[in-house]
Design a protein around this motif. Structure first.
Motif, PDB file in Angstrom:
ATOM      1  N   MET A   1     -38.385   7.877  21.574  1.00 34.02           N
ATOM      2  CA  MET A   1     -37.509   8.256  22.753  1.00 34.02           C
ATOM      3  C   MET A   1     -38.365   8.300  23.980  1.00 34.02           C
ATOM      4  N   PHE A   2     -39.469   9.531  23.924  1.00 33.02           N
ATOM      5  CA  PHE A   2     -40.176   9.967  24.861  1.00 33.02           C
ATOM      6  C   PHE A   2     -41.190   8.699  25.391  1.00 33.02           C
ATOM      7  N   LEU A   3     -41.684   7.911  24.159  1.00 33.15           N
ATOM      8  CA  LEU A   3     -42.511   7.028  24.570  1.00 33.15           C
ATOM      9  C   LEU A   3     -41.991   5.923  25.570  1.00 33.15           C
ATOM     10  N   VAL A   4     -40.925   5.537  25.175  1.00 31.99           N
ATOM     11  CA  VAL A   4     -39.921   4.781  26.029  1.00 31.99           C
ATOM     12  C   VAL A   4     -39.539   5.277  27.136  1.00 31.99           C
ATOM     13  N   PHE A   5     -39.203   6.416  27.427  1.00 33.47           N
ATOM     14  CA  PHE A   5     -39.325   7.231  28.726  1.00 33.47           C
ATOM     15  C   PHE A   5     -40.491   6.876  29.561  1.00 33.47           C
ATOM     16  N   LEU A   6     -41.699   7.189  28.931  1.00 34.42           N
ATOM     17  CA  LEU A   6     -42.835   7.217  29.565  1.00 34.42           C
ATOM     18  C   LEU A   6     -43.463   5.606  29.973  1.00 34.42           C
ATOM     19  N   GLU A   7     -42.703   4.834  29.354  1.00 35.86           N
ATOM     20  CA  GLU A   7     -43.258   3.233  29.311  1.00 35.86           C
ATOM     21  C   GLU A   7     -44.513   3.123  28.714  1.00 35.86           C
ATOM     22  N   LYS A   8     -44.549   3.636  27.478  1.00 30.61           N
ATOM     23  CA  LYS A   8     -45.888   3.752  26.767  1.00 30.61           C
ATOM     24  C   LYS A   8     -45.626   3.414  25.286  1.00 30.61           C
ATOM     25  N   CYS A   9     -44.446   2.826  25.018  1.00 29.00           N
ATOM     26  CA  CYS A   9     -44.078   2.488  23.645  1.00 29.00           C
ATOM     27  C   CYS A   9     -44.624   1.158  23.178  1.00 29.00           C
ATOM     28  N   PRO A  10     -45.265   1.244  22.113  1.00 26.57           N
ATOM     29  CA  PRO A  10     -45.796  -0.069  21.666  1.00 26.57           C
ATOM     30  C   PRO A  10     -44.735  -0.807  20.645  1.00 26.57           C
ATOM     31  N   ASN A  11     -44.984  -2.093  20.383  1.00 25.28           N
ATOM     32  CA  ASN A  11     -44.318  -2.996  19.390  1.00 25.28           C
ATOM     33  C   ASN A  11     -44.501  -2.525  18.104  1.00 25.28           C
ATOM     34  N   LYS A  12     -45.927  -2.472  17.601  1.00 21.62           N
ATOM     35  CA  LYS A  12     -46.096  -2.022  16.379  1.00 21.62           C
ATOM     36  C   LYS A  12     -47.583  -1.175  16.524  1.00 21.62           C
ATOM     37  N   VAL A  13     -47.778  -0.280  15.540  1.00 20.90           N
ATOM     38  CA  VAL A  13     -48.846   0.734  15.462  1.00 20.90           C
ATOM     39  C   VAL A  13     -49.378   0.162  14.092  1.00 20.90           C
ATOM     40  N   ARG A  14     -50.597  -0.125  14.060  1.00 18.86           N
ATOM     41  CA  ARG A  14     -51.451  -0.453  12.911  1.00 18.86           C
ATOM     42  C   ARG A  14     -52.439   0.747  12.547  1.00 18.86           C
ATOM     43  N   GLY A  15     -52.496   0.835  11.153  1.00 16.70           N
ATOM     44  CA  GLY A  15     -53.413   1.500  10.536  1.00 16.70           C
ATOM     45  C   GLY A  15     -52.641   2.834  10.264  1.00 16.70           C
ATOM     46  N   ILE A  16     -51.405   3.167  10.180  1.00 10.09           N
ATOM     47  CA  ILE A  16     -50.955   4.696   9.593  1.00 10.09           C
ATOM     48  C   ILE A  16     -50.893   4.587   8.253  1.00 10.09           C
ATOM     49  N   ASN A  17     -51.525   5.440   7.655  1.00  4.98           N
ATOM     50  CA  ASN A  17     -51.531   5.408   6.180  1.00  4.98           C
ATOM     51  C   ASN A  17     -51.503   4.185   5.595  1.00  4.98           C
ATOM     52  N   GLY A  18     -52.553   3.353   5.961  1.00  7.24           N
ATOM     53  CA  GLY A  18     -52.723   1.950   5.378  1.00  7.24           C
ATOM     54  C   GLY A  18     -51.568   0.995   5.638  1.00  7.24           C
ATOM     55  N   SER A  19     -50.879   1.250   6.704  1.00  6.97           N
ATOM     56  CA  SER A  19     -49.664   0.258   6.911  1.00  6.97           C
ATOM     57  C   SER A  19     -49.337   0.153   8.386  1.00  6.97           C
ATOM     58  N   THR A  20     -48.667  -0.943   8.710  1.00  4.59           N
ATOM     59  CA  THR A  20     -48.327  -1.076  10.178  1.00  4.59           C
ATOM     60  C   THR A  20     -46.726  -0.591  10.380  1.00  4.59           C
ATOM     61  N   ILE A  21     -46.642   0.164  11.502  1.00  2.40           N
ATOM     62  CA  ILE A  21     -45.209   0.267  11.797  1.00  2.40           C
ATOM     63  C   ILE A  21     -44.940  -0.548  12.830  1.00  2.40           C
ATOM     64  N   MET A  22     -43.434  -0.881  12.464  1.00  2.00           N
ATOM     65  CA  MET A  22     -42.861  -1.837  13.425  1.00  2.00           C
ATOM     66  C   MET A  22     -42.081  -1.076  14.154  1.00  2.00           C
ATOM     67  N   VAL A  23     -42.366  -0.693  15.553  1.00  2.00           N
ATOM     68  CA  VAL A  23     -41.552   0.404  16.262  1.00  2.00           C
ATOM     69  C   VAL A  23     -40.061   0.081  16.468  1.00  2.00           C
ATOM     70  N   GLY A  24     -40.207  -1.256  16.799  1.00  2.00           N
ATOM     71  CA  GLY A  24     -38.812  -1.770  17.019  1.00  2.00           C
ATOM     72  C   GLY A  24     -37.761  -1.657  15.954  1.00  2.00           C
ATOM     73  N   ASP A  25     -38.026  -1.158  14.823  1.00  2.00           N
ATOM     74  CA  ASP A  25     -37.164  -0.911  13.460  1.00  2.00           C
ATOM     75  C   ASP A  25     -36.785   0.632  13.524  1.00  2.00           C
ATOM     76  N   ILE A  26     -37.376   1.342  14.616  1.00  2.00           N
ATOM     77  CA  ILE A  26     -37.080   2.884  14.566  1.00  2.00           C
ATOM     78  C   ILE A  26     -36.043   3.082  15.611  1.00  2.00           C
ATOM     79  N   ASP A  27     -35.003   3.688  15.252  1.00  2.00           N
ATOM     80  CA  ASP A  27     -33.757   4.180  16.168  1.00  2.00           C
ATOM     81  C   ASP A  27     -34.040   5.261  16.871  1.00  2.00           C
ATOM     82  N   ILE A  28     -33.941   5.104  18.265  1.00  2.00           N
ATOM     83  CA  ILE A  28     -33.947   6.213  19.102  1.00  2.00           C
ATOM     84  C   ILE A  28     -32.706   7.301  18.976  1.00  2.00           C
ATOM     85  N   GLU A  29     -33.362   8.599  19.071  1.00  2.00           N
ATOM     86  CA  GLU A  29     -32.451   9.711  19.035  1.00  2.00           C
ATOM     87  C   GLU A  29     -31.604   9.541  20.186  1.00  2.00           C
ATOM     88  N   GLN A  30     -30.464   9.348  20.109  1.00  2.00           N
ATOM     89  CA  GLN A  30     -29.259   9.080  21.222  1.00  2.00           C
ATOM     90  C   GLN A  30     -28.899  10.540  21.836  1.00  2.00           C
TER      91      GLN A  30
END
Length: 75
Positions: free
Chosen positions: A34-63
């Motif tokens: 939510m904060f990253l979207v608000f700041l316009e700094k939200c990535p589509n994916k983040v690589r290398g977190i504990n050996g995996s890639t996080i698909m940020v689009g699959d994360i629901d924003i705290e409404q």
């Protein structure tokens, strides 16, 4: 939000995004997104977190938090 902004002022965009997703527990990623979207700094994916890639689009924003942030920041 100020702490997140400091990360982006100190580190490169990709490094700051990776650090934030690495240090913040997965159960709080919706709030982080939510904060990253608000700041316009939200990535589509983040690589290398504990050996995996996080698909940020699959994360629901705290409404609930989004509504509070909009009210607070827009007066």
């Amino acid at each position: 939000m100020n702490h997140i902004i400091v990360y982006f002022n100190v580190f490169s965009l990709e490094a700051a995004q990776r650090l934030l997703f690495f240090k913040i527990p997965p159960e709080n990623w919706g709030l982080l997104k939510m904060f990253l979207v608000f700041l316009e700094k939200c990535p589509n994916k983040v690589r290398g977190i504990n050996g995996s890639t996080i698909m940020v689009g699959d994360i629901d924003i705290e409404q609930d938090a989004l509504e509070v942030a909009k009210k607070e920041l827009n007066g």
